[in-house]
Design an enzyme around this catalytic site. Sequence first.
Site, short mmCIF file in Angstrom:
data_model
loop_
_atom_site.label_atom_id
_atom_site.label_comp_id
_atom_site.label_asym_id
_atom_site.label_seq_id
_atom_site.Cartn_x
_atom_site.Cartn_y
_atom_site.Cartn_z
N TYR A 1 -9.69 -31.55 8.88
CA TYR A 1 -10.24 -32.41 9.91
C TYR A 1 -9.18 -32.70 10.97
O TYR A 1 -9.45 -32.64 12.17
CB TYR A 1 -10.73 -33.71 9.28
CG TYR A 1 -11.13 -34.78 10.27
CD1 TYR A 1 -12.35 -34.73 10.93
CD2 TYR A 1 -10.28 -35.86 10.53
CE1 TYR A 1 -12.72 -35.72 11.83
CE2 TYR A 1 -10.64 -36.85 11.43
CZ TYR A 1 -11.86 -36.77 12.08
OH TYR A 1 -12.21 -37.76 12.96
N LYS B 1 -9.15 -32.08 15.09
CA LYS B 1 -8.94 -33.12 16.09
C LYS B 1 -7.70 -32.83 16.94
O LYS B 1 -7.65 -33.22 18.11
CB LYS B 1 -8.82 -34.49 15.41
CG LYS B 1 -10.16 -35.02 14.90
CD LYS B 1 -11.14 -35.23 16.05
CE LYS B 1 -12.43 -35.87 15.60
NZ LYS B 1 -13.37 -36.12 16.71
#
Length: 235
Positions: free
Chosen positions: A143, A147
């Site tokens: 994740y 980002k």
Amino acid sequence: MKLHNATVLITGANRGIGLAFAREALARGARKVYAGARQPQSVTLAGVQPIALDVNNPEQVAAAARLANDVTLVINNAGIATLGSFVAEGSIEAARAQMETNFFGPLRVSLAFAPVLASHGGGAILNVLSIASWINSPLLAVYGASKSAAWALTNGLRNDLRAQGTQVLGLHMGFVDTDLTHGIEMPKSTPEEIVRRALDALEAGADEVLADEFTRQVKRGLSAEPGVYLRDPRA
């Protein structure tokens, strides 16, 4: 970029931070709020216009740009997160899925709506990012990579769209109390707190907003010796 009389498109607007953005936009006097969701029937907030919008579906993104051709503010909020490190089983598949939504999704939406924003004087794009853009832990490793890519996208779009007068704001924050972080035992901000600070920054003309104290500490730590990103976050 002022919210009063703005026309706003929010991706992932049916819950969590996206829903908080929709509520706050209405409270600040937005003329119209398009609430994008993969299942528009899940949008129940009064005063918004639900719109079918899966950011991974190029045809839906293009259709949304044709329908919502009066938009002056795009909020790229839709995102997914799965737990796990880079060496965990299935990490490559998880990386593909999260990059598709968290990086390619905002890119698709921004490309589709950039001409719309230009036709209305420039407008603004707000990208929902994370402190995971800067530090990485085994809990949210893949994740975090998605980002980091979204942060680079935000910085690049800011330069790409500067000539047409489009403000591009990156929103960084720590853990927020939403479905996305359910089961993670960490201090969390409320979606409403984060959204108020984000829209205050947008209206002030900012390029970046650090929406909580933890995020501000991490940002300062990027230039420390050693940099905060070199440390074991579990220590």
